[in-house]
Design a protein around this motif. Sequence first.
Motif, PDB file in Angstrom:
ATOM      1  N   LEU A  46       7.694 -11.087   4.562  1.00  0.00           N
ATOM      2  CA  LEU A  46       8.798 -10.141   4.419  1.00  0.00           C
ATOM      3  C   LEU A  46       9.633 -10.435   3.167  1.00  0.00           C
ATOM      4  O   LEU A  46      10.152  -9.526   2.531  1.00  0.00           O
ATOM      5  CB  LEU A  46       9.691 -10.286   5.668  1.00  0.00           C
ATOM      6  CG  LEU A  46      10.380  -9.077   6.238  1.00  0.00           C
ATOM      7  CD1 LEU A  46       9.456  -7.894   6.364  1.00  0.00           C
ATOM      8  CD2 LEU A  46      10.991  -9.438   7.589  1.00  0.00           C
ATOM      9  N   THR A  69       1.261  -6.222   9.776  1.00  0.00           N
ATOM     10  CA  THR A  69       2.525  -5.588   9.404  1.00  0.00           C
ATOM     11  C   THR A  69       3.691  -6.445   9.890  1.00  0.00           C
ATOM     12  O   THR A  69       3.641  -6.985  10.991  1.00  0.00           O
ATOM     13  CB  THR A  69       2.638  -4.182  10.067  1.00  0.00           C
ATOM     14  OG1 THR A  69       1.431  -3.472   9.803  1.00  0.00           O
ATOM     15  CG2 THR A  69       3.818  -3.402   9.520  1.00  0.00           C
ATOM     16  N   PHE A  71       8.020  -6.156  10.145  1.00  0.00           N
ATOM     17  CA  PHE A  71       9.270  -5.425   9.925  1.00  0.00           C
ATOM     18  C   PHE A  71      10.426  -6.373  10.150  1.00  0.00           C
ATOM     19  O   PHE A  71      10.390  -7.164  11.101  1.00  0.00           O
ATOM     20  CB  PHE A  71       9.460  -4.291  10.943  1.00  0.00           C
ATOM     21  CG  PHE A  71       8.529  -3.137  10.759  1.00  0.00           C
ATOM     22  CD1 PHE A  71       8.612  -2.324   9.641  1.00  0.00           C
ATOM     23  CD2 PHE A  71       7.588  -2.844  11.747  1.00  0.00           C
ATOM     24  CE1 PHE A  71       7.747  -1.264   9.491  1.00  0.00           C
ATOM     25  CE2 PHE A  71       6.722  -1.786  11.597  1.00  0.00           C
ATOM     26  CZ  PHE A  71       6.796  -0.988  10.469  1.00  0.00           C
ATOM     27  N   SER A  77      16.675  -2.793   6.034  1.00  0.00           N
ATOM     28  CA  SER A  77      15.398  -2.969   6.731  1.00  0.00           C
ATOM     29  C   SER A  77      14.311  -3.228   5.679  1.00  0.00           C
ATOM     30  O   SER A  77      14.331  -2.659   4.584  1.00  0.00           O
ATOM     31  CB  SER A  77      15.053  -1.738   7.558  1.00  0.00           C
ATOM     32  OG  SER A  77      14.860  -0.633   6.709  1.00  0.00           O
ATOM     33  N   GLY A  79       9.941  -3.786   5.292  1.00  0.00           N
ATOM     34  CA  GLY A  79       8.642  -3.673   5.947  1.00  0.00           C
ATOM     35  C   GLY A  79       7.543  -4.009   4.960  1.00  0.00           C
ATOM     36  O   GLY A  79       7.588  -3.555   3.817  1.00  0.00           O
ATOM     37  N   ARG A  81       3.234  -4.340   4.766  1.00  0.00           N
ATOM     38  CA  ARG A  81       1.909  -4.238   5.395  1.00  0.00           C
ATOM     39  C   ARG A  81       0.896  -4.788   4.417  1.00  0.00           C
ATOM     40  O   ARG A  81       0.934  -4.458   3.226  1.00  0.00           O
ATOM     41  CB  ARG A  81       1.624  -2.780   5.720  1.00  0.00           C
ATOM     42  CG  ARG A  81       0.231  -2.534   6.243  1.00  0.00           C
ATOM     43  CD  ARG A  81       0.108  -1.143   6.810  1.00  0.00           C
ATOM     44  NE  ARG A  81       0.886  -1.011   8.029  1.00  0.00           N
ATOM     45  CZ  ARG A  81       1.369   0.140   8.495  1.00  0.00           C
ATOM     46  NH1 ARG A  81       1.172   1.257   7.841  1.00  0.00           N
ATOM     47  NH2 ARG A  81       2.049   0.169   9.617  1.00  0.00           N
TER      48      ARG A  81
END
Length: 362
Positions: A46, A69, A71, A77, A79, A81
């Motif tokens: 992340l 993935t 989050f 926020s 995210g 992947r």
Amino acid sequence: MALKQLHIYNVRNLQEVKLQDLGEINVFSGHNGSGKTSVLEAIHILGLGRSFRGSSAKALITHGKPQCTVFGQGAVSLGVRRLLTGESQIKVAGKPASSVTDLIGQLPLQVINADSFDLLVGSPRARRQYLDWGVFHVEHRFYPTWRRFQRGIKQRNKILRRDKISQSELSVWSNDLAEAGDAIHEYRQSYFMQLVPRFHAMLEALAPELEGLEIRYRRGWDKSLSYAEALTQSQKSDLEHGYTHVGPQRADLRVLISGYSAADTLSRGQQKLVVCALKLAQGQALEDRRAAQPCSYLVDDLPSELDSEHCRMVCELLAGMRSQVFITSVQADEISNVWPASGARPLTMFHVEHGKITAFTA
Ligand SMILES: Nc1ncnc2c1ncn2[C@@H]1O[C@H](COP(=O)(O)OP(=O)(O)OP(=O)(O)O)[C@@H](O)[C@H]1O
Ligand SMILES: [Mg+2]
């Protein structure tokens, strides 16, 4: 930024993990192979788009799955992947980002794990990366200058390898390189000066017996010369070998104890304490500079190599900072027994078992 929520899908053995109430200090405990380090890897993905265990997506993604993935929800926020094809998809505040560079700065991370010993026993590259992490986060002019230097040195080395060399072309690139190189050194040195007193304060708290330990910064060329002068002086040998010998690409930190190499002298536990002091000093320098956005710590297997008294001291320092912390340990009580009892920052405990994570109260 502190993470409040973390959702992980198909990272190693963590097929579906939803952590809704992360605290300031989070402890993940469980047996070998349960998935503790994988949680830290997910947070690292992340923050930087990749794991700290190498950049291969194949190793990271749960066997048999096409993608993983992660989050995270904090002030913004995030995210990320990763696909088996090698492709990455990144979202920052709900909007697709074009590259990993858009992630950088959102979630500054410091990792303390078995690889961190490289700071002492590894190549200069590990120490330059350590130093540059700090410079990058406190000096916004550093990154563009560093990019300019990388382009410049590539170009200069290309010219040095030609059969027929144009002296004027070489001079143009050497001058440009000299300017960027001097600036990189100035940024590094100024940050290093901020770092050293904080490092000594941390080390004194952790290991007062290592008071003879000192850390020196080497710029990568003779310090009595400007970088332009050093380039001129090394030009003959650069031409002979086809690459640039001196410069910030050769910078290093030397850690000595009573004049001897710390890497060759210190015990493994002492090395870990020095590594912790180095990493904690960086977090402290960032906190002092950018109080609004401290970094987060990923501390893998904190008790390993440390006796319980030294483990307690590291915990005390972590408790006293403003950073969000993620600690793993096989035994939960190895952390909870030594965590400061009257701290304003209590522990949030998680048990990890076969890739499933449950919160519990100690
Ligand atoms: N790509 C993958 N797909 C599925 N499982 C994997 C994958 N890579 C690793 N694993 C498994 O995931 C599990 C979690 O590994 P992890 O390193 O997170 O464990 P850990 O709890 O940190 O253990 P230790 O206490 O030994 O450090 C291990 O059982 C490992 O074999
Ligand atoms: Mg582990």
